[in-house]
Write a protein that holds these residues in place. Structure first.
Motif, mmCIF file in Angstrom:
data_model
loop_
_atom_site.group_PDB
_atom_site.id
_atom_site.type_symbol
_atom_site.label_atom_id
_atom_site.label_comp_id
_atom_site.label_asym_id
_atom_site.label_seq_id
_atom_site.Cartn_x
_atom_site.Cartn_y
_atom_site.Cartn_z
ATOM 1 N N PRO A 17 0.834 -1.203 0.000
ATOM 2 C CA PRO A 17 0.000 0.000 0.000
ATOM 3 C C PRO A 17 0.867 1.250 0.000
ATOM 4 O O PRO A 17 2.012 1.226 0.459
ATOM 5 N N GLU A 60 -3.579 4.365 -7.627
ATOM 6 C CA GLU A 60 -4.108 3.654 -6.460
ATOM 7 C C GLU A 60 -5.544 4.092 -6.175
ATOM 8 O O GLU A 60 -6.420 3.267 -5.905
ATOM 9 N N VAL A 64 -9.129 1.915 -6.365
ATOM 10 C CA VAL A 64 -10.058 1.838 -5.237
ATOM 11 C C VAL A 64 -11.449 2.317 -5.658
ATOM 12 O O VAL A 64 -12.453 1.670 -5.341
ATOM 13 N N TYR A 118 -8.168 7.972 -0.824
ATOM 14 C CA TYR A 118 -7.595 6.635 -0.706
ATOM 15 C C TYR A 118 -7.965 6.023 0.637
ATOM 16 O O TYR A 118 -8.416 4.869 0.703
ATOM 17 N N SER A 122 -10.413 2.834 0.723
ATOM 18 C CA SER A 122 -9.662 1.585 0.880
ATOM 19 C C SER A 122 -9.758 1.050 2.294
ATOM 20 O O SER A 122 -9.457 -0.118 2.541
#
Length: 126
Positions: A17, A60, A64, A118, A122
């Motif tokens: 991550p 990223e 998501v 994020y 996430s």
């Protein structure tokens, strides 16, 4: 000469991550009210760091939010944030230290917003 880092491709991504805490610390450098203005050399380095963080985090966030329902309002907000971040990456700062700092502050605000999206989508609260 301004160079940009290329974000990792799907094959190159290591599955780790993103380091949100480090990204937020980089953004805080420009957003804290009591921060000392950087020198021209520091500004260039810090701006490149912000840009690199954004280039890593945008895909990223894209991944998501791709899992969210198409008619989801928070998804649209995150998509707008990603689009705005991409546009800011395409903008070159005007000459001068104060213009460069203003540009870095805009990048830092955008990076913070990407971090928020994020974390919200996430479930990763670094």
């Amino acid at each position: 000469m301004q160079t940009t880092a290329r974000p990792p491709s799907t094959e190159e991504h290591d599955g780790c991550p993103p380091d949100i805490a480090t990204m937020r610390a980089s953004a805080r450098r420009f957003l804290a009210e009591d921060s000392t203005p950087p020198s021209a050399h520091e500004l260039e380095t810090l701006t490149l760091q912000l840009r690199g963080h954004m280039q890593l985090l945008i895909p990223e966030v894209d991944q998501v939010i791709a899992r969210l329902p198409e008619d989801d309002v928070p998804r649209y907000c995150a998509l707008a944030c990603v689009g705005e971040a991409r546009r800011k990456l395409d903008i070159a700062p005007r000459p001068g230290l104060s213009a460069g700092i203003a540009h870095a502050r805009r990048l830092a605000r955008s990076l913070n917003a990407l971090c928020d999206h994020y974390e919200n989508f996430s479930g990763d609260r670094s």
